[in-house]
Enzyme design. Structure first.
Site, short mmCIF file in Angstrom:
data_model
loop_
_atom_site.label_atom_id
_atom_site.label_comp_id
_atom_site.label_asym_id
_atom_site.label_seq_id
_atom_site.Cartn_x
_atom_site.Cartn_y
_atom_site.Cartn_z
NE ARG A 272 0.42 -1.46 0.39
CZ ARG A 272 0.39 -1.71 -0.91
NH1 ARG A 272 -0.73 -2.08 -1.49
NH2 ARG A 272 1.48 -1.60 -1.65
CG HIS B 14 4.62 2.48 -2.86
ND1 HIS B 14 5.10 1.49 -2.02
CD2 HIS B 14 3.88 1.82 -3.82
CE1 HIS B 14 4.67 0.31 -2.45
NE2 HIS B 14 3.93 0.49 -3.52
CD GLN C 42 6.23 -0.19 -7.33
OE1 GLN C 42 5.45 -0.90 -6.70
NE2 GLN C 42 6.83 -0.59 -8.44
CG ASP D 194 0.05 5.24 -9.31
OD1 ASP D 194 -0.46 4.12 -9.53
OD2 ASP D 194 0.20 5.70 -8.16
CB CYS E 164 3.71 1.14 -8.92
SG CYS E 164 2.10 1.93 -8.66
NE ARG F 221 7.52 -3.34 -4.38
CZ ARG F 221 6.27 -3.13 -3.94
NH1 ARG F 221 5.30 -2.89 -4.81
NH2 ARG F 221 5.99 -3.13 -2.64
N1 NVA Z 1 -0.93 5.29 -5.83
C1 NVA Z 1 -1.45 3.95 -5.69
C2 NVA Z 1 -0.32 2.97 -5.67
C3 NVA Z 1 -0.74 1.53 -5.53
C4 NVA Z 1 0.41 0.58 -5.44
C5 NVA Z 1 -2.27 3.85 -4.42
O1 NVA Z 1 -1.85 4.40 -3.39
O2 NVA Z 1 -3.33 3.23 -4.44
N1 CP Z 2 2.67 -1.78 -6.58
C1 CP Z 2 2.17 -2.26 -5.45
O1 CP Z 2 2.52 -1.83 -4.34
O2 CP Z 2 1.31 -3.30 -5.60
P1 CP Z 2 0.34 -3.90 -4.49
O3 CP Z 2 -0.66 -2.84 -4.15
O4 CP Z 2 -0.27 -5.08 -5.16
O5 CP Z 2 1.16 -4.27 -3.29
#
Ligand code: NVA
Ligand code: CP
Length: 311
Positions: free
Chosen positions: A106, A133, A136, A228, A268, A296
Site C-alpha cells: 500500500r 484499489h 476493494q 468514498d 469502502c 475483504r
Molecule cells: N480513497 C480512499 C480509500 C481508502 C480505503 C483513500 O485513498 O484514502
Molecule cells: N477500505 C480499506 O482499504 O480500508 P483500510 O484503509 O482500513 O485498509
C-alpha cells in the site's frame, strides 16, 4: 482446470480477464462458505506486507486471511526498512523475492509498484495506491453478487471524488459488464486514461460508462449506490477546499430516493458521516458496509490462493 493466475501480479484490474475476475469471486464465495476446506492451502507460504499509508481493513484482513490459509505474514512499514532510506526498488524487489512468496503493498506511487512488480519474481498485490484499489473492488463485487445474484447488467452509481476507488470501479465494472455512472464535482473527474480503458473494455462487455458532474442523473435507476471520502490519503491538505467543492455530492436521502427502491449502499470505509454520506444512509437498511468489509477477508484469501498456488 488450469489456474492462469498463478504467479501473477495484480497492480490494477486491467491485469485480469473477465474469467479470472469471476473465478476469484466464485472462489471467495466458496471459501466464505467452507473456510475449513481451505485451511493449510498456503502452508509454508509467506506474504510480506508493506505499508506507506495507514490501514485497518487491508492490514488485518490480509494477515488474518493468510494465517487462516496456513501461511504467515510479515508486516513492514517502509520507514523502518531501507526502502525509507532510498534503497533502489530493483534491489528491494530482488532481495524480497528470495525470502517471501508474495508482496502486498500500500503506497502512493503506481509507478513504484509497477517497478517492484517488474523486478520481482514473485506476485505483487496492490493494497491501494493513488490510482487504484483492486482488492476493494473484488470484495465489493462479491458483495453485489451476494445481494443481487448477478453482476452483469447491474447499474452502479458512484458519487464523489474521481479517485482510486472511482478508477477501480470503472475498470472492474467494464470488465464484468456492469454499467457505471460516476458523478464528481468539476475538476475532480476520474483520470481520462482510466475512463478510456473502461470505455474500451465496455465495447467488449456491453457495459455503459457515464462520467458527469450531475449526481441526480447518475443515481437514476442505480442498483448500487457508492461513495468514498472527499479527501483521500495524501489529499488531507485539501480537506477544507474539498468540503466546499463536494457539498452537493453528499449521498443523502434526497439523492438516494432516485435510485432503485432496493438499492444497495456501499462504502469502502473509513467513512465520514455527515460529509460524503449521511448517517441515516450508511447506517440504514440499504447499507451493506460491514458485509463489504468482511468480504475483504474472503476475496483476498481467494486472490492469494489464485496467485500463490496452482489451485
Ligand atoms: N480513497 C480512499 C480509500 C481508502 C480505503 C483513500 O485513498 O484514502
Ligand atoms: N477500505 C480499506 O482499504 O480500508 P483500510 O484503509 O482500513 O485498509
Amino acid at each position: 482446470m488450469i489456474n492462469s493466475m498463478y504467479g501473477k501480479s495484480v497492480l490494477d484490474l486491467t491485469e485480469l480477464t473477465k474469467e479470472e475476475f469471476l473465478s476469484i469471486i466464485e472462489l471467495a464465495i466458496e471459501i466464505k462458505a467452507k473456510p475449513e476446506a481451505y485451511r493449510g492451502v498456503l502452508a509454508g507460504k509467506i506474504l510480506a506486507m508493506i505499508f506507506e499509508k495507514n490501514s485497518t481493513r487491508t492490514r488485518v484482513s490480509f494477515e488474518a486471511g493468510i494465517i487462516q490459509l496456513g501461511g504467515q505474514a510479515i508486516v513492514l512499514d517502509s520507514k523502518s526498512t531501507q526502502m525509507g532510506r532510498g534503497e533502489p526498488i530493483k534491489d528491494t524487489a530482488n532481495v524480497m523475492s528470495s525470502y517471501v512468496d508474495a508482496i502486498m503493498i500500500r503506497t502512493y506511487s503506481d509507478q513504484m509498484v509497477a517497478q517492484l512488480a517488474e523486478e520481482a519474481s514473485i506476485p505483487i498485490i496492490n493494497g491501494l495506491t493513488d490510482n487504484h484499489h483492486p482488492c476493494q473492488i473484488l470484495a465489493d463485487f462479491q458483495t453485489i453478487y451476494e445481494e443481487k445474484g448477478k453482476l452483469e447488467g447491474i447499474k452502479l452509481a458512484y458519487i464523489g471524488d474521481g479517485n482510486n476507488m472511482a478508477h477501480s470501479f470503472l475498470i472492474g465494472a467494464s470488465i464484468v459488464g456492469m454499467d457505471v455512472s460516476i458523478a464528481t464535482p468539476k475538476g475532480y473527474e476520474p483520470k481520462s486514461e482510466f475512463v478510456e480503458i473502461a470505455k474500451k473494455n465496455a465495447k467488449e462487455s456491453g457495459s455503459k460508462i457515464e462520467i458527469s458532474n450531475d449526481p441526480d442523473q447518475a443515481v437514476k435507476n442505480a442498483d448500487v449506490l457508492i461513495t468514498d471520502v472527499w479527501a483521500s490519503m495524501g489529499d488531507e491538505a485539501e480537506q477544507k477546499d474539498r468540503e466546499k467543492a463536494f457539498k452537493a455530492f453528499q449521498v443523502n436521502n434526497r439523492l438516494a430516493v432516485q435510485a432503485k427502491k432496493d438499492y444497495l449502499f456501499l462504502h469502502c470505509l473509513p467513512a465520514h458521516r455527515g460529509e460524503e454520506v449521511t448517517a441515516d444512509i450508511i447506517d440504514g437498511t440499504h447499507s451493506a458496509i460491514y458485509q463489504e468489509a468482511a468480504n475483504r477477508l474472503h476475496a483476498q484469501k481467494a486472490l492469494m490462493v489464485k496467485v500463490m498456488t496452482n489451485l
